[in-house]
Scaffold this active site. Structure first.
Site: not given
Length: 556
Positions: A225, A342
């Site tokens: 991220e 994810e």
């Protein structure tokens, strides 16, 4: 006198007749009232139960996507017990560092897939250093501290723990994707921007150690991220592409002589069209898999999560990142493929009594079907265990309903994705694939309606279908697929225990799915239904329909 006597004699009779008449009128009105009341109640009951009809259309002339055989994937995270969200600490002993690998249910739950892809990563992967072979110092643990990146100090992966994990995963037949620290020895400015190139020395040491020990890693993923605006920190697309090329070259060097080399994956972040486009174009085919994260239900604190999950329009909106990423890959001409690296639905550890209960099945299976229809090769669920969105209960390791959803998908839905549409209620979602380990097709139907039971017909179009048995082979018209009396299909109906959407227990064909005292995962047995019969999908339920022995063009 006689006349007056006669009149007096007839008056009582008249009164009696009038009285009887009035009584009959009253009785009649009562009967009408009762009839109206019964009719009204009957109508009310019919409206409450609800009956509907629909048709699912499958185009078998060609596939619209080709997923990995091991499409279903789950994650393990680094969060320590001190990780808390909205006043609740839901991680316990579920992290990569402290998960109890000796619990039979954990082993059996993974091995039931044979194989299950496992992505090891998460926010704190970019705060992990890997112990070196000659390092005599004990590994430091994560400690919660304000005013540092991600509010946790650096942690360390002991090589002894790395050995334990790989030995366990090998025995359980898991395929490991490991997320590497992309911020190793890099400066993160006050605005979150990252300075300089990736320092790969610590990662290289871990990779070499892994090869020397004979451990198999399915893929190495760089960072978590940090794409686009990033979460806590961000790296520009140009620099990230350069770092990915470096990782690719490391893999080629360390795995020189290996026929099959690990995949190189990245960036493991939230979709940003401009950033992802630059990243793909400048990675120069060093990137085998581009991974995006999805939490399209919003924060776990949102009290409207169930409302979102049961809203077909809201679910439809989830297709946008899949579509946009595929467009980028097609326009670039790259060989890179897309994964969901994810996805937990609701971020910040999910929401207890929602993302770990039956109601989440509707979101999860719809996501699997939607992702596959946009040629996404693998979908990694956050998490296998940990937080409020685990496939397994964080404390007991007992499977939550979504575990069984994942396992049924893995066993029934094959690689080739078929174009599917449903004509009828908007609250029924439909997906279809060629079957996993047999000729035929498997259809997934999801009923978001809590009132209506629906009879569903099936039409497979634009193909010639051959249905074979031991006695004979028949050529049939696609429109008559449910009109063959000699054959049956398999159905797997999933409902919540006692009809409660927040139940942690799912029923398969009316039977509770529970592990036994030794931690054995229950068998997932279908019911046999005559092929001519319509598919009956109950309110708030899910059904996998496996039609064996039919041969269609897209599946050959």
């Amino acid at each position: 006198m006689a006349s007056n006597q006669t009149n007096r004699d007839t008056r009582p009779k008249t009164r009696v007749i009038v009285g009887i008449g009035l009584l009959l009128v009253v009785i009649g009105l009562c009967l009408v009232g009762v009839f109206v009341m019964i009719h009204g109640l009957k109508r009310l009951l019919l409206e409450k139960v609800g009956f509907g009809e629909g048709m699912v259309y499958v185009n078998g002339s060609g596939s619209i996507g080709l997923i990995d055989d091991d499409f279903v994937c789950a994650t393990l995270d680094w969060w320590p017990p001190q990780k808390c969200d909205y006043g609740t600490c839901s991680w316990g002993a579920s992290s990569i560092l402290n998960l109890d690998l000796n619990v039979p249910i954990l082993f059996n739950a993974i091995k039931a897939f044979s194989p299950l892809k496992l992505r090891l990563g998460g926010t704190l992967q970019d705060r992990v250093i890997y112990q070196m072979q000659d390092d005599q110092e004990p590994c430091s643990q994560f400690n919660k501290t304000d005013n540092v990146l991600f509010n946790f100090t650096q942690g360390c992966l002991p090589l002894s723990r790395w050995d334990e994990l790989n030995t366990f995963f090998q025995k359980a037949r898991a395929k490991v994707i490991f997320g590497l620290n992309a911020l190793s020895q890099r400066e993160v400015k006050m605005d979150g921007s990252v300075v300089g190139p990736w320092n790969s020395s610590n990662a290289e040491a871990l990779m070499k150690y892994t090869v020397d020990k004979g451990f198999t890693i399915h893929g190495w993923e760089l960072g978590n991220e940090l794409s686009g605006n990033g979460i806590g920190a961000s790296i520009g697309a140009d620099q990230y592409a350069s770092d990915t090329v470096l990782l690719h070259n490391l893999v080629r060097k360390i795995y020189k002589g290996f026929k099959v080399k690990p995949l190189v994956l990245g960036p493991g972040g939230f979709f940003n069209a401009n950033w992802f486009t630059k990243f793909v174009n400048q990675s120069h085919n060093s990137l085998q898999v581009i991974t995006q994260h999805i939490y399209n239900l919003g924060p776990g604190s949102d009290s409207r999560l169930i409302e979102k999950i049961l809203n077909p329009s809201y679910l439809d909106g989830g297709s946008q990142p899949f579509r946009d990423l595929q467009n980028i890959l097609k326009q670039s001409g790259t060989s890179t493929v897309a994964w969901v690296g994810e996805a937990g639905g609701a971020y910040n550890s999910g929401r207890n009594q929602v993302t770990n209960t039956f109601v989440n099945s509707f979101w999860y299976l719809d996501q699997l079907g939607m992702a596959a229809s946009y040629d996404t090769k693998t979908y990694c669920r956050q998490t296998l265990i940990g937080g409020n969105y685990g496939l397994l209960n964080t404390e007991t390791y007992v499977p939550n309903p979504d575990y069984y959803n994942a396992l049924l998908w893995h066993r029934l839905m094959g690689r080739r994705v078929l174009s599917t549409s449903f004509h009828g209620s908007r609250k029924i979602r439909s997906y279809a694939h060629c079957s996993k380990r047999s000729n035929g097709i498997t259809i997934l139907l999801i009923n978001l309606d809590g009132i209506t039971q629906t009879k569903v017909g099936l039409s497979v179009e634009n193909v010639t279908i051959s249905v074979a048995s031991k006695q004979q082979t028949k050529q049939i018209r696609p429109s008559k697929l449910l009109g063959i009396k000699e054959f049956t299909r398999e159905e797997y109906h999933l409902t919540a225990k006692d009809g409660k959407l927040k139940s942690h227990i799912a029923l398969l064909n009316g039977k509770e799915l529970t592990v036994n005292s030794t931690g054995i995962i229950p068998s997932l047995d279908p019911i046999e239904v005559n092929l001519p019969d319509p598919i009956i999908i109950a309110p708030y339920s899910i059904v996998f329909v496996h039609i064996r022995g039919i041969h269609i063009q897209a599946c050959t």
